[in-house]
Design an enzyme around this catalytic site. Structure first.
Site, PDB file in Angstrom:
ATOM      1  N   GLY A 103       0.751  -1.044  -0.063  1.00 14.81           N
ATOM      2  CA  GLY A 103      -0.004  -0.162  -0.045  1.00 14.81           C
ATOM      3  C   GLY A 103       0.918   1.273  -0.004  1.00 14.81           C
ATOM      4  O   GLY A 103       1.953   1.093   0.323  1.00 14.81           O
ATOM      5  N   GLY A 129       0.720   5.743   0.387  1.00 17.01           N
ATOM      6  CA  GLY A 129      -0.099   6.983   0.557  1.00 17.01           C
ATOM      7  C   GLY A 129       0.534   8.111   0.356  1.00 17.01           C
ATOM      8  O   GLY A 129       1.644   7.943  -0.460  1.00 17.01           O
ATOM      9  N   SER A 130       0.273   9.302   0.752  1.00 14.91           N
ATOM     10  CA  SER A 130       0.731  10.367   0.240  1.00 14.91           C
ATOM     11  C   SER A 130       2.162  10.856   0.930  1.00 14.91           C
ATOM     12  O   SER A 130       3.012  11.415   0.248  1.00 14.91           O
ATOM     13  CB  SER A 130       0.013  11.643   0.346  1.00 14.91           C
ATOM     14  OG  SER A 130      -0.525  11.788   1.815  1.00 14.91           O
ATOM     15  N   PHE A 131       2.376  10.322   1.923  1.00 14.21           N
ATOM     16  CA  PHE A 131       3.747  10.504   2.565  1.00 14.21           C
ATOM     17  C   PHE A 131       4.213   9.055   3.407  1.00 14.21           C
ATOM     18  O   PHE A 131       4.862   9.142   4.425  1.00 14.21           O
ATOM     19  CB  PHE A 131       3.799  11.455   3.664  1.00 14.21           C
ATOM     20  CG  PHE A 131       2.641  11.412   4.726  1.00 14.21           C
ATOM     21  CD1 PHE A 131       2.720  10.706   5.932  1.00 14.21           C
ATOM     22  CD2 PHE A 131       1.680  12.301   4.393  1.00 14.21           C
ATOM     23  CE1 PHE A 131       1.689  10.543   6.734  1.00 14.21           C
ATOM     24  CE2 PHE A 131       0.245  12.060   5.404  1.00 14.21           C
ATOM     25  CZ  PHE A 131       0.509  11.364   6.483  1.00 14.21           C
ATOM     26  N   VAL A 187       3.197   1.095   2.891  1.00 13.48           N
ATOM     27  CA  VAL A 187       3.019  -0.085   3.880  1.00 13.48           C
ATOM     28  C   VAL A 187       3.610  -1.332   3.254  1.00 13.48           C
ATOM     29  O   VAL A 187       3.324  -1.707   1.998  1.00 13.48           O
ATOM     30  CB  VAL A 187       1.559  -0.463   4.239  1.00 13.48           C
ATOM     31  CG1 VAL A 187       1.511  -1.636   4.997  1.00 13.48           C
ATOM     32  CG2 VAL A 187       0.856   0.989   4.921  1.00 13.48           C
ATOM     33  N   LYS A 215       4.258   0.281   8.414  1.00  9.17           N
ATOM     34  CA  LYS A 215       4.082   1.319   7.783  1.00  9.17           C
ATOM     35  C   LYS A 215       5.073   2.266   7.896  1.00  9.17           C
ATOM     36  O   LYS A 215       5.592   2.709   8.983  1.00  9.17           O
ATOM     37  CB  LYS A 215       2.740   2.255   8.245  1.00  9.17           C
ATOM     38  CG  LYS A 215       2.406   3.152   7.760  1.00  9.17           C
ATOM     39  CD  LYS A 215       1.076   3.916   8.342  1.00  9.17           C
ATOM     40  CE  LYS A 215       0.461   5.032   7.476  1.00  9.17           C
ATOM     41  NZ  LYS A 215      -1.016   5.662   8.127  1.00  9.17           N
ATOM     42  N   ASP A 225     -13.202   8.854  10.728  1.00 11.15           N
ATOM     43  CA  ASP A 225     -13.059   8.358   9.528  1.00 11.15           C
ATOM     44  C   ASP A 225     -13.446   6.851   9.228  1.00 11.15           C
ATOM     45  O   ASP A 225     -12.515   6.169   8.571  1.00 11.15           O
ATOM     46  CB  ASP A 225     -11.543   8.810   9.165  1.00 11.15           C
ATOM     47  CG  ASP A 225     -11.512   8.496   7.616  1.00 11.15           C
ATOM     48  OD1 ASP A 225     -12.457   8.755   6.808  1.00 11.15           O
ATOM     49  OD2 ASP A 225     -10.373   8.316   7.054  1.00 11.15           O
TER      50      ASP A 225
END
Length: 345
Positions: free
Chosen positions: A30, A32-34, A37, A52, A146
């Protein structure tokens, strides 16, 4: 020039290898922006974990230091069967490594997408687990903010865990929250309206959207146009299919109540007849607090771990909710046994 780059890369790899000396890194699962994983193997136990990896430089550029710090603090303090466990956090000058449970069955979102609407008994089974985990969060003054099927991972079919506390916050008595956050299709109307909110009520709304999705195979609020989506959410405009039972229908309506003052609470959800049906014994009582959970030590696993680590120090670390090499081994063995049993020990 190429040799220089190779030496730099090699130096970085050696550094990471030393930092993560207890793990054998695998593929990236996975991004993400910063962060990204990666799956990894804990060398001593052979069990899989998810790591992560957060880049400090990117966190600083995006001004996300406070968000990351809060996510780590909250994730480390929550210990519950239906919340993903964080085994340890390793920090260097350039990266932060969050070592956590690897839940190999993927997102509840993918499961629903592939299967469509679920039978009520199966939907209720997942919903009961979500409520148990969120009730525990609220008991410990944490609001998730969330909740959505993408943030619910399956450790086995029929057993889920809540993840991603990046938008969570700690509630304080007598204080209200006002940050506008969350995923558009799941966010509560008071957040869209820019109103202050206590916290638990916005998680209840999101749980109502999730329950609708479990039973209907689609979302109650879905519009390509964001402005129209928000109009429908603020007005509570949605339809319920005829096939849903009266009990489930009543619960959804009460959770998707636009007025947060009138919206059903977690305590009332627990007492609702539809929720109570086929409720497992382990979920029947309100969740214990962190101290109670930490005091529940598996003697058999403790005996195994004590072969390589000091028993008294391990017990003390577990009781204090400390994280170290011995507690990582202990909880990896506990969680692996738990997953192999399908969540029933």
């Amino acid at each position: 020039m190429e040799e220089s780059r190779g030496q730099q890369a090699g130096g970085s790899i050696l550094k990471n290898k030393k930092v993560l000396e207890n793990y054998r890194l695998g593929k990236t699962i996975g991004k993400g922006s910063f962060s990204k994983v990666k799956i990894a193997e804990h060398i001593l136990t052979g069990h899989e974990v998810a790591i992560k990896v957060l880049k400090r430089s990117k966190i600083e550029i995006m001004n996300m230091e406070e968000k990351v710090e809060r996510e780590i603090r909250v994730a480390k303090m929550l210990v519950h069967p239906h919340i993903v466990r964080v085994y340890e956090v390793i920090e260097t000058e350039s990266e932060i490594y969050i070592v956590m449970e690897y839940l190999k069955f993927g997102e509840l979102f993918e499961y629903i997408s592939n299967k469509g609407s679920l039978e009520e008994d199966e939907a209720r089974q997942y919903f009961q687990q979500i409520i148990s985990g969120i009730e525990y969060c609220h008991k410990n003054m944490v609001v998730h903010r969330d909740l959505k099927p993408e943030n619910l991972l399956l450790s086995s079919i029929g057993y889920l865990k809540i993840i991603d506390f990046g938008l969570s916050n700690v509630m304080r008595e007598g204080q209200f929250l006002q940050t506008c956050c969350g995923s558009p299709n799941y966010v509560a109307p008071e957040i869209i309206a820019g109103n202050q909110y206590a916290g638990p009520e916005v998680d209840v709304w999101s749980c109502g959207v999730i329950l609708y999705g479990l039973l209907c195979g689609r979302l109650p609020f879905y519009e390509p146009n964001l402005a129209m989506l928000y109009v429908n959410i603020k007005g509570g405009i949605y339809t319920l299919p005829k096939g849903i039972s009266s009990g489930a229908r009543d619960l959804i309506v009460r959770m998707l109540e636009v007025d947060p003052i009138k919206r059903i609470t977690i305590s009332d959800i627990r007492r609702h007849p539809w929720f109570q049906a086929h409720l497992p014994t382990c979920l029947a009582a309100p969740p214990p607090d962190m101290v109670e959970l930490a005091s529940k030590i598996d003697d058999e696993i403790l005996q195994v771990v004590s072969m390589g680590f000091d028993r008294n120090q391990l017990v003390d670390s577990l009781s204090r909710l400390e994280q170290n090499e011995a507690t990582v081994v202990y909880y990896l063995l506990v969680d692996n046994q738990f997953q192999e049993s399908g969540g029933h020990i």
